[in-house]
Enzyme design. Structure first.
Site, PDB file in Angstrom:
ATOM      1  N   ARG A 174       0.825  -1.100  -0.033  1.00 41.80           N
ATOM      2  CA  ARG A 174      -0.014  -0.227   0.056  1.00 41.80           C
ATOM      3  C   ARG A 174       0.877   1.301   0.044  1.00 41.80           C
ATOM      4  O   ARG A 174       0.505   2.599   0.569  1.00 41.80           O
ATOM      5  CB  ARG A 174      -1.004  -0.098   1.281  1.00 41.80           C
ATOM      6  CG  ARG A 174      -1.958  -1.105   1.270  1.00 41.80           C
ATOM      7  CD  ARG A 174      -2.828  -1.105  -0.060  1.00 41.80           C
ATOM      8  NE  ARG A 174      -3.628  -2.514   0.122  1.00 41.80           N
ATOM      9  CZ  ARG A 174      -3.358  -3.590  -0.294  1.00 41.80           C
ATOM     10  NH1 ARG A 174      -2.284  -3.794  -0.886  1.00 41.80           N
ATOM     11  NH2 ARG A 174      -4.346  -4.605  -0.424  1.00 41.80           N
ATOM     12  N   SER A 257     -11.238   0.232   2.911  1.00 43.68           N
ATOM     13  CA  SER A 257     -10.528  -0.090   4.295  1.00 43.68           C
ATOM     14  C   SER A 257     -10.039   1.269   4.858  1.00 43.68           C
ATOM     15  O   SER A 257      -9.045   1.624   4.247  1.00 43.68           O
ATOM     16  CB  SER A 257      -9.351  -1.187   3.799  1.00 43.68           C
ATOM     17  OG  SER A 257     -10.210  -2.634   3.266  1.00 43.68           O
ATOM     18  N   GLU A 350      -5.250   4.141   6.122  1.00 38.58           N
ATOM     19  CA  GLU A 350      -4.861   3.977   4.509  1.00 38.58           C
ATOM     20  C   GLU A 350      -5.236   5.193   3.919  1.00 38.58           C
ATOM     21  O   GLU A 350      -4.289   5.790   2.926  1.00 38.58           O
ATOM     22  CB  GLU A 350      -5.597   2.869   3.945  1.00 38.58           C
ATOM     23  CG  GLU A 350      -5.357   2.488   2.716  1.00 38.58           C
ATOM     24  CD  GLU A 350      -5.741   1.122   2.363  1.00 38.58           C
ATOM     25  OE1 GLU A 350      -5.944   0.989   0.969  1.00 38.58           O
ATOM     26  OE2 GLU A 350      -5.652   0.434   3.031  1.00 38.58           O
TER      27      GLU A 350
END
Length: 358
Positions: A174, A257, A350
């Site tokens: 990520r 998320s 995130e």
């Protein structure tokens, strides 16, 4: 494919960023510039940088949390140009260059239809193609880094175009150099203009690397299935978790998320928690498991109740219809701190936080 933009347009006034994010949160921006071609994007960003003014490049707004006060600068909103995709292919491979403003799932749908293999498990993810290398978007065992050949950017610091080969993009879980190398508080050093993918050609998927997806497809982990079936299965799984956008479903009023799965030393993984060993000996565990076992169940709401966990998935923090950004952040802080107290692991957000922080 969406209708392409025909050029740059400028709006001034109090256009709220809530209308441009999947969380439906965020105050007004001073100015909106809509840009399609790479030339338009560069001109818009360069003009603001030369003026010393804040600028935010906005794709689908699916990975963004904007302060209630809004953004005191210019938003450059990306749209597809007239010629959004260029393809070169032979019997074995397709090299596909895609403009930054193209909706990501439109590309996935075309890839499956054309027999371009390697992103079928990334179906249903909102946002634009240009955002995917920044976050190294991934789901259900695939990451875009697996198929990206190169990324063309505008380097805001050196004020020139640069093309990075995949090996030079700094891809990780990520993350990428496009995420970590900052220009200012509002944006990264590199503005993505287009992304070039190299896909194997065929009708069969890449090896299925995610157990839940493999069970749904009735194959072993590492097995394959028709790419169209993988796409359909992923869309079904995502919809069941509130991860496919639906204006009438508040469970989808989210940034997907909200926390990344933490990567820790093996001895720090709680008993019973999922664990996935990494090449460096660390272990990735499940943020959703930690949240649930720290006492935050699906549907949990904090304070006013205007923000809450999705009723379908504990990793999605949602706007229940009338939330403010501060409502959402208060919920995020409560969950982060609760997990830290219970397990000694600090979850990391995130989505990008603009004008606000945890």
């Amino acid at each position: 494919m969406p209708e392409p933009s025909t050029g740059t347009s400028i709006d001034t006034g109090t256009d709220r960023l809530a209308a441009h994010t999947t969380l439906r949160l965020g105050g007004p921006a001073e100015r909106f510039v809509r840009a399609a071609s790479s030339e338009e994007i560069v001109a818009a960003v360069r003009a603001e940088d030369e003026a010393g003014a804040p600028v935010l490049v906005l794709g689908g707004g699916s990975n963004l949390v904007v302060a209630d006060a809004g953004f005191a600068g210019t938003v450059v909103a990306l749209t597809p140009p007239a010629d959004p995709i260029r393809v070169e292919q032979d019997e074995q491979h397709a090299t596909v260059t895609v403009a930054a403003g193209v909706p990501w799932d439109a590309l996935v749908a075309r890839a499956v239809a054309e027999g371009w293999v390697g992103i079928e498990a990334l179906s249903g993810i909102p946002g634009t193609v240009g955002a995917t290398p920044v976050q190294n978007v991934g789901a259900y065992g695939q990451e875009v880094a697996q198929t990206i050949a190169s990324v063309r950017v505008w380097d805001r610091r050196e004020r020139r175009e640069v093309r990075f080969a995949a090996a030079d993009c700094g891809f990780g879980y990520r993350t990428s150099r496009f995420k970590t190398e900052r220009y200012d508080a509002a944006g990264g050093r590199h503005t993505v203009l287009d992304v070039t993918f190299r896909f194997p050609r065929g009708t069969t998927s890449a090896p299925v690397g995610y157990a839940e997806l493999a069970r749904t497809l009735a194959v072993e982990v590492g097995g394959t299935a028709p790419a169209a079936e993988v796409r359909s299965a992923v869309l079904g799984l995502r919809a069941g978790k509130g991860m496919v956008l639906d204006p009438g479903d508040h469970d989808t009023w989210s940034a997907g998320s909200f926390f990344t799965n933490p990567i820790v030393d093996p001895e720090r993984v709680p008993a019973g928690a999922p664990s996935y060993r990494q090449p460096d000996g660390t272990v990735k565990t499940s943020a959703a498991w930690l949240i649930d076992h720290a006492g935050f169940a699906k549907g949990y709401r904090a304070g006013s109740g205007r923000a809450g966990l999705s009723t379908k998935h504990t990793l999605a923090l949602t706007n229940r219809g009338a939330a403010s950004t501060e409502d959402l952040l208060a919920l995020a802080r409560e969950i982060r701190d609760g997990v830290a107290r219970r397990f000694g692991i600090t979850l990391v957000n995130e989505p990008v936080l603009l004008g606000c922080r945890l």
